[in-house]
Design a protein around this motif. Structure first.
Motif, mmCIF file in Angstrom:
data_model
loop_
_atom_site.group_PDB
_atom_site.id
_atom_site.type_symbol
_atom_site.label_atom_id
_atom_site.label_comp_id
_atom_site.label_asym_id
_atom_site.label_seq_id
_atom_site.Cartn_x
_atom_site.Cartn_y
_atom_site.Cartn_z
ATOM 1 N N ASN A 141 0.759 -1.248 0.120
ATOM 2 C CA ASN A 141 -0.084 0.051 -0.060
ATOM 3 C C ASN A 141 0.855 1.217 0.192
ATOM 4 O OD1 ASN A 141 -2.558 1.204 0.088
ATOM 5 N ND2 ASN A 141 -2.499 1.559 2.044
ATOM 6 N N SER A 142 2.236 1.052 0.057
ATOM 7 C CA SER A 142 3.153 2.147 0.005
ATOM 8 C C SER A 142 3.235 2.687 -1.656
ATOM 9 C CB SER A 142 4.365 2.094 0.499
ATOM 10 O OG SER A 142 4.977 0.924 -0.229
ATOM 11 N N SER A 143 2.622 1.951 -2.598
ATOM 12 C CA SER A 143 2.906 2.075 -4.071
ATOM 13 C C SER A 143 2.118 3.724 -4.161
ATOM 14 C CB SER A 143 1.945 1.325 -4.618
ATOM 15 O OG SER A 143 1.959 1.858 -5.998
ATOM 16 N N THR A 144 2.664 4.523 -5.097
ATOM 17 C CA THR A 144 2.286 5.875 -5.333
ATOM 18 C C THR A 144 1.152 5.710 -6.429
ATOM 19 O OG1 THR A 144 4.108 6.310 -6.729
ATOM 20 C CG2 THR A 144 4.165 6.824 -4.333
ATOM 21 N N LEU A 145 0.947 4.670 -7.083
ATOM 22 C CA LEU A 145 0.075 4.419 -8.535
ATOM 23 C C LEU A 145 -1.106 4.282 -7.963
ATOM 24 C CD1 LEU A 145 2.516 2.039 -10.537
ATOM 25 C CD2 LEU A 145 2.263 4.375 -10.432
ATOM 26 N N ARG A 146 -1.896 5.152 -7.917
ATOM 27 C CA ARG A 146 -3.448 5.189 -7.381
ATOM 28 C C ARG A 146 -4.390 5.715 -8.382
ATOM 29 N NH1 ARG A 146 -1.695 3.275 -2.323
ATOM 30 N NH2 ARG A 146 -3.777 3.102 -1.810
ATOM 31 N N GLY A 162 -3.313 0.335 -16.878
ATOM 32 C CA GLY A 162 -2.482 1.245 -17.554
ATOM 33 C C GLY A 162 -1.463 1.786 -16.897
ATOM 34 N N LYS A 163 -1.661 2.059 -15.745
ATOM 35 C CA LYS A 163 -0.734 2.628 -14.865
ATOM 36 C C LYS A 163 0.445 1.568 -14.435
ATOM 37 C CE LYS A 163 -3.149 6.243 -12.198
ATOM 38 N NZ LYS A 163 -2.301 7.311 -12.444
ATOM 39 N N VAL A 164 0.278 0.607 -14.368
ATOM 40 C CA VAL A 164 1.363 -0.593 -14.100
ATOM 41 C C VAL A 164 2.100 -0.796 -15.324
ATOM 42 C CG1 VAL A 164 1.815 -2.974 -13.433
ATOM 43 C CG2 VAL A 164 -0.016 -1.639 -12.164
ATOM 44 N N LEU A 165 1.331 -0.668 -16.594
ATOM 45 C CA LEU A 165 2.055 -1.107 -17.608
ATOM 46 C C LEU A 165 2.937 0.179 -18.188
ATOM 47 C CD1 LEU A 165 -0.796 -2.811 -19.971
ATOM 48 C CD2 LEU A 165 1.248 -3.968 -18.763
ATOM 49 N N GLY A 166 2.699 1.379 -17.697
ATOM 50 C CA GLY A 166 3.359 2.591 -18.027
ATOM 51 C C GLY A 166 4.264 2.788 -17.038
ATOM 52 N N ALA A 167 4.408 2.109 -15.863
ATOM 53 C CA ALA A 167 5.297 2.526 -14.872
ATOM 54 C C ALA A 167 6.868 2.381 -15.171
ATOM 55 C CB ALA A 167 4.981 1.907 -13.497
ATOM 56 N N ALA A 283 8.390 -14.981 5.078
ATOM 57 C CA ALA A 283 9.418 -13.937 4.636
ATOM 58 C C ALA A 283 8.924 -13.153 3.477
ATOM 59 C CB ALA A 283 10.966 -14.332 4.621
ATOM 60 N N TRP A 284 9.112 -12.223 3.106
ATOM 61 C CA TRP A 284 8.533 -11.241 1.886
ATOM 62 C C TRP A 284 9.306 -10.075 1.536
ATOM 63 C CZ3 TRP A 284 4.635 -11.574 5.697
ATOM 64 C CH2 TRP A 284 4.651 -10.433 6.379
ATOM 65 N N TYR A 285 9.388 -9.614 0.315
ATOM 66 C CA TYR A 285 9.620 -8.308 -0.020
ATOM 67 C C TYR A 285 8.802 -7.992 -1.251
ATOM 68 C CZ TYR A 285 12.058 -4.091 -1.511
ATOM 69 O OH TYR A 285 12.498 -2.962 -1.770
ATOM 70 N N VAL A 286 8.156 -6.712 -1.236
ATOM 71 C CA VAL A 286 7.188 -6.251 -2.209
ATOM 72 C C VAL A 286 7.655 -5.014 -2.872
ATOM 73 C CG1 VAL A 286 5.172 -5.431 -2.368
ATOM 74 C CG2 VAL A 286 5.280 -6.653 -0.604
ATOM 75 N N PHE A 287 7.931 -5.248 -4.301
ATOM 76 C CA PHE A 287 8.073 -4.137 -5.260
ATOM 77 C C PHE A 287 6.902 -3.400 -5.382
ATOM 78 C CE2 PHE A 287 11.199 -7.713 -5.653
ATOM 79 C CZ PHE A 287 12.549 -6.917 -5.887
ATOM 80 N N ALA A 288 6.649 -2.393 -4.463
ATOM 81 C CA ALA A 288 5.429 -1.906 -4.561
ATOM 82 C C ALA A 288 5.070 -1.057 -5.800
ATOM 83 C CB ALA A 288 5.412 -0.830 -3.200
ATOM 84 N N ARG A 290 5.310 -2.050 -8.694
ATOM 85 C CA ARG A 290 4.812 -2.529 -9.758
ATOM 86 C C ARG A 290 3.133 -2.891 -9.306
ATOM 87 N NH1 ARG A 290 9.030 -7.287 -11.287
ATOM 88 N NH2 ARG A 290 10.986 -5.914 -11.084
ATOM 89 N N PHE A 291 2.753 -2.072 -8.588
ATOM 90 C CA PHE A 291 1.187 -2.300 -8.414
ATOM 91 C C PHE A 291 0.506 -1.002 -8.421
ATOM 92 C CE2 PHE A 291 3.522 -5.960 -6.605
ATOM 93 C CZ PHE A 291 2.625 -6.970 -6.865
ATOM 94 N N ALA A 292 -0.768 -0.947 -8.827
ATOM 95 C CA ALA A 292 -1.457 0.324 -8.656
ATOM 96 C C ALA A 292 -2.885 -0.338 -7.780
ATOM 97 C CB ALA A 292 -1.984 0.571 -9.969
ATOM 98 N N LEU A 293 -3.315 0.756 -6.844
ATOM 99 C CA LEU A 293 -4.548 0.460 -6.049
ATOM 100 C C LEU A 293 -5.952 1.577 -6.628
ATOM 101 C CD1 LEU A 293 -1.716 0.304 -4.247
ATOM 102 C CD2 LEU A 293 -3.336 -0.568 -2.604
ATOM 103 N N ILE A 294 -6.857 0.633 -6.358
ATOM 104 C CA ILE A 294 -7.963 1.371 -6.792
ATOM 105 C C ILE A 294 -8.813 1.970 -5.431
ATOM 106 C CG2 ILE A 294 -10.490 1.317 -7.758
ATOM 107 C CD1 ILE A 294 -9.072 -0.992 -9.565
ATOM 108 N N ASP A 295 -8.783 3.368 -5.124
ATOM 109 C CA ASP A 295 -9.105 3.735 -3.778
ATOM 110 C C ASP A 295 -10.699 4.129 -3.877
ATOM 111 O OD1 ASP A 295 -6.738 3.548 -2.724
ATOM 112 O OD2 ASP A 295 -5.841 5.479 -3.687
#
Length: 310
Positions: A141-146, A162-167, A283-288, A290-295
């Motif tokens: 949820n730290s992603s800036t793609l909103r 579209g936001k993810v494909l263009g990031a 254990a995890w690591y997230v490449f934030a 690479r994700f867009a969130l619909i708010d």
């Protein structure tokens, strides 16, 4: 010797396998992205700060260095636990009854642990308290793609894709969508001007597992009711296959607790109870990025933005 012994013991293999299987099918993170084998402790992941480029070299020509450089990120262990109480008579019962208690622990523990994986990865959320674990800096949820949600669920997903494909420099793959149940229902029941369902293959969205060829998970962990402050997210779109590196790091030990108050529900001796505590280490690591969130849209008159979790 009974199935429930003193101290710390491991679940029978069939129950341990059942928990892992449930987690890897019930969690949106697990359903949309494959787990990776893990060793206990921090795991270093090698990354490129820029993608390397190939070069054609004619016979006798000099070879050039790629301008890509290496970096690294760390997949960090996170322990989750589930404590379940039983009447003390379970210890005195025959082995079949004790195995029944362990099966109950496995069933309830698996459901709790599958949600815990999503809540930690998505929102750095402690499922028991509903609060964010603020010292965790790596979460989706730290992603800036909103995307601010509208009345058109399909259009919102399209914008997020579209936001993810263009990031970034070259964009990222979109191979997973996670939706709330209400958003999936809105998508599944959308109709054209003649009143015909636009996406009849989704049914009512309850059991849908793909949308326009992209794997789909429908789950309440997208906007979890456990959260003290709901994140207000309708959907998550992105690279679940490569954007989340996760795995289970160790076996599932069970601790038998016979005294004290291990879960805030009163003294075990007073209530003639025992407690079994099941633990799992993810254990995890997230490449934030690479994700867009619909708010959810902000309420009328509220200019505050939603969802970034920062």
């Amino acid at each position: 010797m009974g199935a429930i012994t003193s101290g710390v013991f491991n679940l029978p293999n069939n129950l341990s396998d059942q928990i892992v299987k449930t987690v890897t099918s019930g969690s949106a993170v697990a359903a949309l992205g494959k787990s990776q084998p893990q060793r206990f402790g921090n795991t270093q992941l090698i990354t490129f700060t820029g993608a390397p480029k190939a070069e054609y070299v004619e016979e006798g020509d000099k070879k050039s260095a790629s301008d890509a450089t290496f970096g690294s990120v760390t997949a960090t262990p996170h322990k989750a636990q589930v404590t379940v109480r039983f009447d003390q008579e379970v210890q005195w019962a025959d082995e079949d009854a004790q195995i029944g208690a362990l099966t109950t622990l496995a069933d309830s523990g698996a459901r709790a642990l599958e949600r815990a994986l999503d809540l930690g990865v998505f929102y750095r959320l402690n499922p028991l308290t509903g609060n964010e674990i603020t010292k965790w800096s790596n979460y989706l949820n730290s992603s800036t793609l909103r995307v601010t949600g509208t009345n058109d669920a399909a259009k919102d997903i399209e914008t997020a894709v579209g936001k993810v494909l263009g990031a970034g420099d070259e964009g990222y793959d979109v191979n997973g969508i996670a939706l709330t149940r209400s958003e999936a229902f809105a998508l599944a029941t959308a109709k054209d001007k003649q009143g015909r369902p636009l996406y009849p293959e989704l049914g009512y969205g309850v059991t849908a597992n793909a949308f326009k060829g992209i794997p789909l998970a429908v789950t309440s962990t997208v906007n979890p009711p456990e959260a003290v402050k709901r994140p207000g997210v309708r959907g998550i779109v992105g690279d679940f296959a490569n954007g989340i590196y996760w795995g289970v790091q160790r076996n599932l030990p069970v601790e038998l607790i016979t005294t004290g108050d291990p879960d805030g529900q009163g003294d075990l001796k007073r209530f003639n109870q025992i407690a079994l505590r099941l633990e799992i280490v993810y254990a995890w690591y997230v490449f934030a990025e690479r994700f867009a969130l619909i708010d959810e849209p902000a309420p009328a008159g509220d200019s505050a933005s939603t969802g970034t979790g920062k």
